[in-house]
Design an enzyme around this catalytic site. Structure first.
Site, PDB file in Angstrom:
ATOM      1  N   ASP A 126      54.553  47.685  61.410  1.00 56.57           N
ATOM      2  CA  ASP A 126      55.115  47.923  60.072  1.00 56.57           C
ATOM      3  C   ASP A 126      56.232  46.928  59.824  1.00 56.57           C
ATOM      4  O   ASP A 126      56.970  46.562  60.744  1.00 56.57           O
ATOM      5  CB  ASP A 126      55.644  49.371  59.958  1.00 56.57           C
ATOM      6  N   GLU A 176      40.061  56.634  53.793  1.00 56.31           N
ATOM      7  CA  GLU A 176      40.634  57.793  54.495  1.00 56.31           C
ATOM      8  C   GLU A 176      40.641  59.009  53.570  1.00 56.31           C
ATOM      9  O   GLU A 176      40.932  58.879  52.389  1.00 56.31           O
ATOM     10  CB  GLU A 176      42.069  57.436  54.915  1.00 56.31           C
ATOM     11  N   LEU A 213      42.225  62.096  54.701  1.00 55.22           N
ATOM     12  CA  LEU A 213      43.150  63.127  55.201  1.00 55.22           C
ATOM     13  C   LEU A 213      44.019  63.661  54.076  1.00 55.22           C
ATOM     14  O   LEU A 213      44.257  62.995  53.063  1.00 55.22           O
ATOM     15  CB  LEU A 213      44.031  62.568  56.331  1.00 55.22           C
ATOM     16  N   ARG A 214      44.461  64.903  54.268  1.00 48.87           N
ATOM     17  CA  ARG A 214      45.404  65.503  53.322  1.00 48.87           C
ATOM     18  C   ARG A 214      46.768  65.585  53.989  1.00 48.87           C
ATOM     19  O   ARG A 214      46.845  65.886  55.190  1.00 48.87           O
ATOM     20  CB  ARG A 214      44.973  66.937  52.968  1.00 48.87           C
ATOM     21  N   ALA A 261      44.164  77.867  40.899  1.00 48.61           N
ATOM     22  CA  ALA A 261      44.865  77.555  39.646  1.00 48.61           C
ATOM     23  C   ALA A 261      46.373  77.514  39.885  1.00 48.61           C
ATOM     24  O   ALA A 261      46.883  78.129  40.808  1.00 48.61           O
ATOM     25  CB  ALA A 261      44.533  78.617  38.603  1.00 48.61           C
ATOM     26  N   CYS A 272      48.392  60.572  45.799  1.00 51.72           N
ATOM     27  CA  CYS A 272      47.014  60.085  45.626  1.00 51.72           C
ATOM     28  C   CYS A 272      46.338  60.483  44.326  1.00 51.72           C
ATOM     29  O   CYS A 272      45.926  59.612  43.561  1.00 51.72           O
ATOM     30  CB  CYS A 272      46.170  60.538  46.812  1.00 51.72           C
ATOM     31  N   LYS A 315      47.571  58.785  40.948  1.00 50.01           N
ATOM     32  CA  LYS A 315      47.332  57.339  40.846  1.00 50.01           C
ATOM     33  C   LYS A 315      45.843  56.996  40.940  1.00 50.01           C
ATOM     34  O   LYS A 315      45.375  56.080  40.270  1.00 50.01           O
ATOM     35  CB  LYS A 315      48.137  56.575  41.904  1.00 50.01           C
TER      36      LYS A 315
HETATM   37  N1  LIG Z   1      49.031  59.708  51.830  1.00 48.35           N
HETATM   38  C1  LIG Z   1      47.812  60.189  51.911  1.00 48.35           C
HETATM   39  O1  LIG Z   1      47.611  61.390  52.067  1.00 48.35           O
HETATM   40  C2  LIG Z   1      46.622  59.275  51.841  1.00 48.35           C
HETATM   41  C3  LIG Z   1      45.363  59.772  52.212  1.00 48.35           C
HETATM   42  C4  LIG Z   1      44.257  58.916  52.116  1.00 48.35           C
HETATM   43  C5  LIG Z   1      44.405  57.607  51.686  1.00 48.35           C
HETATM   44  N2  LIG Z   1      45.650  57.163  51.331  1.00 48.35           N
HETATM   45  C6  LIG Z   1      45.777  55.749  50.970  1.00 48.35           C
HETATM   46  O2  LIG Z   1      46.228  55.068  52.140  1.00 48.35           O
HETATM   47  C7  LIG Z   1      47.139  54.008  51.815  1.00 48.35           C
HETATM   48  C8  LIG Z   1      48.475  54.231  52.502  1.00 48.35           C
HETATM   49  O3  LIG Z   1      49.043  55.415  51.996  1.00 48.35           O
HETATM   50  P1  LIG Z   1      50.328  56.083  52.684  1.00 48.35           P
HETATM   51  O4  LIG Z   1      50.600  57.330  51.939  1.00 48.35           O
HETATM   52  O5  LIG Z   1      50.119  56.145  54.158  1.00 48.35           O
HETATM   53  O6  LIG Z   1      51.425  54.975  52.337  1.00 48.35           O
HETATM   54  P2  LIG Z   1      52.976  54.947  52.708  1.00 48.35           P
HETATM   55  O7  LIG Z   1      53.663  54.448  51.514  1.00 48.35           O
HETATM   56  O8  LIG Z   1      53.364  56.259  53.312  1.00 48.35           O
HETATM   57  O9  LIG Z   1      53.060  53.861  53.872  1.00 48.35           O
HETATM   58  C9  LIG Z   1      52.724  52.516  53.728  1.00 48.35           C
HETATM   59  C10 LIG Z   1      53.398  51.743  54.864  1.00 48.35           C
HETATM   60  O10 LIG Z   1      52.940  50.392  54.845  1.00 48.35           O
HETATM   61  C11 LIG Z   1      54.028  49.566  55.241  1.00 48.35           C
HETATM   62  N3  LIG Z   1      53.760  48.162  54.861  1.00 48.35           N
HETATM   63  C12 LIG Z   1      53.807  47.593  53.624  1.00 48.35           C
HETATM   64  N4  LIG Z   1      53.484  46.289  53.708  1.00 48.35           N
HETATM   65  C13 LIG Z   1      53.212  46.032  54.999  1.00 48.35           C
HETATM   66  C14 LIG Z   1      52.805  44.884  55.709  1.00 48.35           C
HETATM   67  N5  LIG Z   1      52.628  43.706  55.105  1.00 48.35           N
HETATM   68  N6  LIG Z   1      52.620  44.955  57.052  1.00 48.35           N
HETATM   69  C15 LIG Z   1      52.822  46.126  57.694  1.00 48.35           C
HETATM   70  N7  LIG Z   1      53.212  47.265  57.081  1.00 48.35           N
HETATM   71  C16 LIG Z   1      53.390  47.212  55.751  1.00 48.35           C
HETATM   72  C17 LIG Z   1      55.224  50.188  54.537  1.00 48.35           C
HETATM   73  O11 LIG Z   1      56.440  49.773  55.103  1.00 48.35           O
HETATM   74  C18 LIG Z   1      54.923  51.680  54.760  1.00 48.35           C
HETATM   75  O12 LIG Z   1      55.497  52.161  55.962  1.00 48.35           O
HETATM   76  C19 LIG Z   1      47.195  54.013  50.285  1.00 48.35           C
HETATM   77  O13 LIG Z   1      46.218  53.144  49.809  1.00 48.35           O
HETATM   78  C20 LIG Z   1      46.812  55.439  49.913  1.00 48.35           C
HETATM   79  O14 LIG Z   1      46.265  55.533  48.626  1.00 48.35           O
HETATM   80  C21 LIG Z   1      46.755  57.949  51.411  1.00 48.35           C
HETATM   81  O1  LIG Z   2      42.946  74.166  44.525  1.00 46.31           O
HETATM   82  C1  LIG Z   2      43.879  73.354  44.505  1.00 46.31           C
HETATM   83  C2  LIG Z   2      44.064  72.348  45.485  1.00 46.31           C
HETATM   84  C3  LIG Z   2      45.128  71.468  45.381  1.00 46.31           C
HETATM   85  N1  LIG Z   2      46.004  71.571  44.351  1.00 46.31           N
HETATM   86  C4  LIG Z   2      47.113  70.600  44.234  1.00 46.31           C
HETATM   87  O2  LIG Z   2      46.570  69.288  44.335  1.00 46.31           O
HETATM   88  C5  LIG Z   2      47.494  68.402  44.949  1.00 46.31           C
HETATM   89  C6  LIG Z   2      46.851  67.650  46.085  1.00 46.31           C
HETATM   90  O3  LIG Z   2      46.552  68.529  47.133  1.00 46.31           O
HETATM   91  P1  LIG Z   2      45.684  68.091  48.411  1.00 46.31           P
HETATM   92  O4  LIG Z   2      44.434  67.475  47.963  1.00 46.31           O
HETATM   93  O5  LIG Z   2      45.574  69.251  49.304  1.00 46.31           O
HETATM   94  O6  LIG Z   2      46.670  67.041  49.105  1.00 46.31           O
HETATM   95  P2  LIG Z   2      46.689  65.452  49.278  1.00 46.31           P
HETATM   96  O7  LIG Z   2      47.412  65.187  50.542  1.00 46.31           O
HETATM   97  O8  LIG Z   2      47.182  64.821  48.028  1.00 46.31           O
HETATM   98  O9  LIG Z   2      45.151  65.016  49.542  1.00 46.31           O
HETATM   99  C7  LIG Z   2      44.322  64.445  48.537  1.00 46.31           C
HETATM  100  O10 LIG Z   2      44.576  63.059  48.406  1.00 46.31           O
HETATM  101  C8  LIG Z   2      44.413  62.309  49.642  1.00 46.31           C
HETATM  102  C9  LIG Z   2      44.817  60.882  49.352  1.00 46.31           C
HETATM  103  O11 LIG Z   2      43.819  60.130  48.784  1.00 46.31           O
HETATM  104  C10 LIG Z   2      42.961  62.432  50.099  1.00 46.31           C
HETATM  105  O12 LIG Z   2      42.780  61.704  51.309  1.00 46.31           O
HETATM  106  C11 LIG Z   2      42.607  63.909  50.302  1.00 46.31           C
HETATM  107  O13 LIG Z   2      41.225  64.023  50.679  1.00 46.31           O
HETATM  108  C12 LIG Z   2      42.872  64.656  48.999  1.00 46.31           C
HETATM  109  O14 LIG Z   2      42.622  66.056  49.180  1.00 46.31           O
HETATM  110  C13 LIG Z   2      48.689  69.260  45.365  1.00 46.31           C
HETATM  111  O15 LIG Z   2      49.713  69.131  44.407  1.00 46.31           O
HETATM  112  C14 LIG Z   2      48.138  70.680  45.357  1.00 46.31           C
HETATM  113  O16 LIG Z   2      49.121  71.643  45.078  1.00 46.31           O
HETATM  114  C15 LIG Z   2      45.838  72.547  43.377  1.00 46.31           C
HETATM  115  O17 LIG Z   2      46.614  72.645  42.423  1.00 46.31           O
HETATM  116  N2  LIG Z   2      44.778  73.424  43.482  1.00 46.31           N
END
Ligand SMILES: NC(=O)c1ccc[n+]([C@@H]2O[C@H](COP(=O)([O-])OP(=O)(O)OC[C@H]3O[C@@H](n4cnc5c(N)ncnc54)[C@H](O)[C@@H]3O)[C@@H](O)[C@H]2O)c1
Ligand SMILES: O=c1ccn([C@@H]2O[C@H](COP(=O)(O)OP(=O)(O)O[C@H]3O[C@H](CO)[C@@H](O)[C@H](O)[C@H]3O)[C@@H](O)[C@H]2O)c(=O)[nH]1
Length: 442
Positions: free
Chosen positions: A30, A151, A153-154, A252, A260, A263
């Site tokens: 990072d 990915e 994950l939630r 609800a 996520c 955006k």
């Molecule tokens: N947060 C989630 O639940 C989730 C789930 C699935 C997919 N995603 C996707 O995964 C991606 C990452 O999400 P996140 O929530 O983990 O982001 P985040 O903002 O928590 O972390 C991103 C990290 O990348 C680092 N970074 C930036 N530029 C870099 C570089 N050039 N080299 C090395 N590190 C660098 C930052 O310092 C930061 O620590 C996004 O595209 C997001 O949409 C997020």
């Molecule tokens: O029945 C439901 C389920 C969720 N939520 C809301 O929806 C949002 C997102 O919830 P959740 O999906 O559980 O969490 P995230 O960590 O944002 O995960 C979503 O976004 C991630 C980033 O892309 C994906 O990887 C996951 O599969 C996707 O579930 C939260 O504000 C929840 O309160 C509701 O209002 N009603």
């Protein structure tokens, strides 16, 4: 295998830790040196259940390292996973600047035959752009393999979701590359779906937008329930028990937030528009969600007439339970609306207060417990469905208010405990409200 993960956010860190847990040698890289410093000391920069324990275990066993040096972190690696952020740009599209910069910066350190996997959520076609950038900044004599592995994950259950995924999507343009990534995941024994790179990129957006739409759908049904005297919990059960619909994401409430859904729905809508497709369904998903986040304030205004100088206790600040993440949390909009109405807000959250302070500053006061938050409060807003608000003896706490008026934005209060409130008012979402009035003497 030797794996390097770029980005130690929610996705990169969970992925790195879990790949080490299943036996790989992982280096997480990072550019944020403060984060790397914390990680090297075995501390997780984010609140995510089970993450820190697994991090310490795998670091101790020598399978997990952290660095901010590309040179050290990429040396001799088989697979490079890009998991840097792709936040929302001003126009609503995905901001690819981090991923492009990352591609440019790692390029000179790549060796022949290395596989670069994009795990970040990126618009369709991004893999090709990243490949071009890498090829124009790396040594001329190497070849690289690109793949997409989105990915799912939630937050709040990231470790469990990573170790036990419903499916793993591998987008690659050759069987050899797809097989290599499959081999990396083999110990997880998860179903694998192999597709083209473009399909894999789109699967991620299609999934998130569908789930967000499911939430907006049930929220609009909830609004109708309130008008016709039906109960949205019964509707969700009745609908969701049909296997074709499914019970999940029919809860609800006050709408979706997080890093996520907001955006990704916007980005998919824009991608469709760019290609001449009017995806107005997604526009409605977003509009309903925006309105839904205003629901509790509207209900409170209707109940009190004016909210000026009313003290509102907010239970929960993070966008969902089991995380300290405040990104796009509905609490932010609620606080702004309440402030505009002249209300005083005191908030309690089990873990998100620190991050909330950075977003909300001194717009509100912060309490250390639900008991402290309700002192002299006129009403309680339940904003995040933390277990603490569902189970704890929360009704006993609310009972201490002179006349508890509760707006439950997540329908999470245990209704079987409500009888403990001898006097009070309970306003859930899409369900009949309950007015208590000296039940004991009845
Ligand atoms: N947060 C989630 O639940 C989730 C789930 C699935 C997919 N995603 C996707 O995964 C991606 C990452 O999400 P996140 O929530 O983990 O982001 P985040 O903002 O928590 O972390 C991103 C990290 O990348 C680092 N970074 C930036 N530029 C870099 C570089 N050039 N080299 C090395 N590190 C660098 C930052 O310092 C930061 O620590 C996004 O595209 C997001 O949409 C997020
Ligand atoms: O029945 C439901 C389920 C969720 N939520 C809301 O929806 C949002 C997102 O919830 P959740 O999906 O559980 O969490 P995230 O960590 O944002 O995960 C979503 O976004 C991630 C980033 O892309 C994906 O990887 C996951 O599969 C996707 O579930 C939260 O504000 C929840 O309160 C509701 O209002 N009603």
């Amino acid at each position: 295998m030797k794996i390097s993960v770029l980005g130690t956010g929610y996705v990169g860190l969970s992925t790195g830790v879990c790949l080490a847990e299943i036996g790989h040698f992982v280096t997480c890289i990072d550019i944020n040196q403060h984060k790397i410093g914390q990680l090297c000391q075995g501390k997780s920069p984010i609140y995510e259940p089970f993450l820190e324990n697994l991090l310490l275990k795998n670091a101790d066993e020598g399978r997990l390292k952290f660095t901010s040096s590309y040179l050290n972190g990429l040396e001799g690696t088989d697979i490079i996973i890009l998991a840097v952020g792709t936040p929302q740009s001003e126009d609503g599209s995905a901001d690819l600047s981090y991923i492009m910069k990352c591609a440019k910066d790692i390029a000179p350190h790549l060796t022949d035959g290395v596989t670069v996997v994009i795990k970040s959520t990126v618009p369709v076609g991004t893999n090709e752009l990243v490949e071009k950038i890498i090829m124009s900044h790396c040594n001329n004599d190497i070849t690289i393999n690109m793949a997409s592995n989105p990915e799912f994950l939630r937050q709040g259950s990231a470790i469990n979701d990573t170790l036990h995924p419903d499916r793993i999507i591998i987008g690659a343009n050759s069987k050899k590359v797809a097989d290599k990534i499959e081999e990396m995941y083999l110990p997880l024994k998860a179903p694998i779906i192999k597709t083209s790179i473009r399909s894999a990129e789109l699967i991620k957006y299609a999934s998130n937008a569908f789930l967000a739409t499911k939430i907006s759908y049930i929220n609009q049904i909830a609004n109708l329930c309130e008008m016709v005297g039906a109960d949205v919990n019964d509707i969700a059960l009745g609908m969701g028990t049909d296997k074709r619909i499914g019970l999940s994401f029919l809860q609800a409430g006050i709408g979706y937030g997080g890093s996520c859904f907001p955006k990704d729905v916007k980005a998919l809508h824009l991608t469709a528009e760019k290609h001449g497709i009017q995806f107005s369904l997604l526009k409605e998903t977003m509009r309903i969600n925006d309105e839904q986040q205003e629901l509790l304030v509207k209900k409170a205004k209707k109940r009190f007439g004016s909210l000026k100088s009313k003290k509102i206790a907010l239970f929960g600040l993070s966008f969902k339970p089991n995380t300290d993440d405040m990104r796009e949390a509905p609490s932010i909009k609620i606080v702004r609306l309440l402030s505009n109405e002249g209300a005083n807000v005191v908030a309690y959250d089990p873990v998100a207060t620190h991050n909330a302070r950075e977003v909300l500053g001194n717009m509100i006061s912060y309490a250390n417990s639900p008991e402290e938050a309700i002192l002299d409060a006129d009403a309680v807003f339940i904003v995040t469905d933390w277990d603490e608000f569902k189970h704890l003896n929360i009704t006993n706490i609310l009972k201490k208010m002179r006349c508890p008026i509760i707006f439950d934005g997540r329908n999470c209060l245990d209704e079987s405990m409500l009888h403990l409130l001898e006097i009070g008012e309970y306003y859930p979402v899409g369900r009949p409200s309950v007015i208590f009035s000296n039940q004991k003497s009845d």
